[in-house]
Enzyme design. Structure first.
Site, short mmCIF file in Angstrom:
data_model
loop_
_atom_site.label_atom_id
_atom_site.label_comp_id
_atom_site.label_asym_id
_atom_site.label_seq_id
_atom_site.Cartn_x
_atom_site.Cartn_y
_atom_site.Cartn_z
N TRP A 11 1.74 11.00 -0.26
CA TRP A 11 0.76 9.90 -0.34
C TRP A 11 0.53 9.42 -1.77
O TRP A 11 -0.07 8.39 -1.99
CB TRP A 11 -0.56 10.33 0.29
CG TRP A 11 -0.54 10.46 1.79
CD1 TRP A 11 0.57 10.52 2.60
CD2 TRP A 11 -1.67 10.55 2.66
NE1 TRP A 11 0.18 10.64 3.91
CE2 TRP A 11 -1.18 10.66 3.98
CE3 TRP A 11 -3.05 10.55 2.46
CZ2 TRP A 11 -2.03 10.76 5.08
CZ3 TRP A 11 -3.90 10.67 3.55
CH2 TRP A 11 -3.38 10.77 4.86
N GLU A 97 7.50 11.55 -10.88
CA GLU A 97 6.35 10.90 -11.52
C GLU A 97 5.56 11.91 -12.35
O GLU A 97 5.02 11.58 -13.40
CB GLU A 97 5.46 10.24 -10.45
CG GLU A 97 6.11 8.97 -9.90
CD GLU A 97 5.78 8.66 -8.46
OE1 GLU A 97 4.81 9.20 -7.90
OE2 GLU A 97 6.53 7.84 -7.86
N SER A 213 12.52 5.38 -1.11
CA SER A 213 12.52 4.18 -0.27
C SER A 213 13.03 4.42 1.15
O SER A 213 13.63 3.53 1.75
CB SER A 213 13.31 3.04 -0.94
OG SER A 213 12.71 2.70 -2.18
N GLY A 234 7.44 8.17 0.55
CA GLY A 234 6.28 7.68 -0.19
C GLY A 234 5.61 6.52 0.54
O GLY A 234 4.84 6.71 1.47
N GLY A 235 5.94 5.31 0.12
CA GLY A 235 5.29 4.10 0.63
C GLY A 235 5.18 4.04 2.14
O GLY A 235 4.11 3.72 2.69
#
Ligand code: PGA
Length: 249
Positions: A11, A97, A213, A234-235
């Site tokens: 998240w 990240e 992605s 992720g997204g």
């Protein structure tokens, strides 16, 4: 040996605690399956409400980071005991990240991996090359180094239960998924590296995810590859689409 797929949502820094509970309630029926392990890795402040909201479901909960000390003067950090005390089973370690913005290194990744195992938490260990490294043709050399350092002093029995997430940095959050062939090639290379460090049985048991992605359209082909045992998402993990990714078949 058939490895059970593991599909995890990352998240990142999204969802307040109340939004998080709402999202869990939306996704819960969409990700209900026993075929794959389903993990929601959520911000630290969301862990307790998300664990509560996931009770009685197939969803397991993970943290996005953890410190490698037990306790003490480390302002702002979360210890492994804090995670196990509330029932957290997984922790993402060394996401790109965190390496880029929070100065994580292969060495801190290794310390965190060892700590996670010491406390019975399954680490999802991230690795992945930059676009420059891919263009320079050093992808596998770079990833082998990341993997070798991450697993220093990790026993074969521990390694068998670990999860590795291969996430090419150029594919994260860019909408640019690696091709299935690229993803399979590196995941197979990682498995080979594990075989060299340990043995065939360990390489056969360890689960290797692809991340970057992943969406409902790309998941079926990616997850059908022999060395890809699921995804770190992720997204798309913040949307009902995550249900389609989990039920990719
Ligand atoms: P993305 O993120 O699916 O949004 O690319 C993946 C990740 O960073 O784990």
């Amino acid at each position: 040996m058939a490895r059970k797929k593991i599909i995890a949502g990352n998240w990142k820094m999204n969802m307040t605690p109340s939004e998080a509970v709402e999202l869990v309630n939306t996704l819960k029926p969409l990700v209900a399956t026993e075929e794959s392990d389903v993990v929601f890795c959520v911000p630290a402040i969301d862990l307790i409400p998300v664990l509560e909201a996931c009770k009685g479901s197939n969803i397991q909960v993970g943290a996005e980071n953890m410190y490698f000390e037990e306790k003490g003067a480390f302002t702002g950090e979360i210890s492994p005991n804090m995670l196990t005390d509330i029932g957290v089973k997984y922790v993402i370690i060394g996401h790109s990240e965190r390496r880029e913005y929070f100065a994580e290194t292969d060495e801190t990744v290794n310390k965190k991996v060892l700590k996670a195992f010491e406390h019975g938490i399954t680490p999802i260990i991230c690795c992945g090359e930059t676009l420059t490294q891919r263009e320079q043709g050093v992808t596998m050399d770079f990833i082998r180094q990341q993997v070798k350092i991450a697993f220093l002093n990790v026993t074969a029995d521990q390694a068998k239960t670990a999860v590795i997430a291969y996430e090419p940095i150029w594919a994260i959050g860019t909408g640019k998924t690696a091709t299935t062939a690229q993803a399979q090639e590196v995941c197979a290379g990682i498995r080979q590296c594990i075989k060299e460090i340990y043995d065939e049985a360990t390489a056969d048991a360890i689960r290797i995810q692809y991340g970057g992605s992943v969406n409902a359209a790309t998941a079926p082909e990616l997850f059908a590859q022999p060395d890809i045992d699921g995804g770190l998402v992720g997204g798309a993990a913040l949307k009902p689409d995550f249900g389609k990714i989990v039920n990719y078949k």
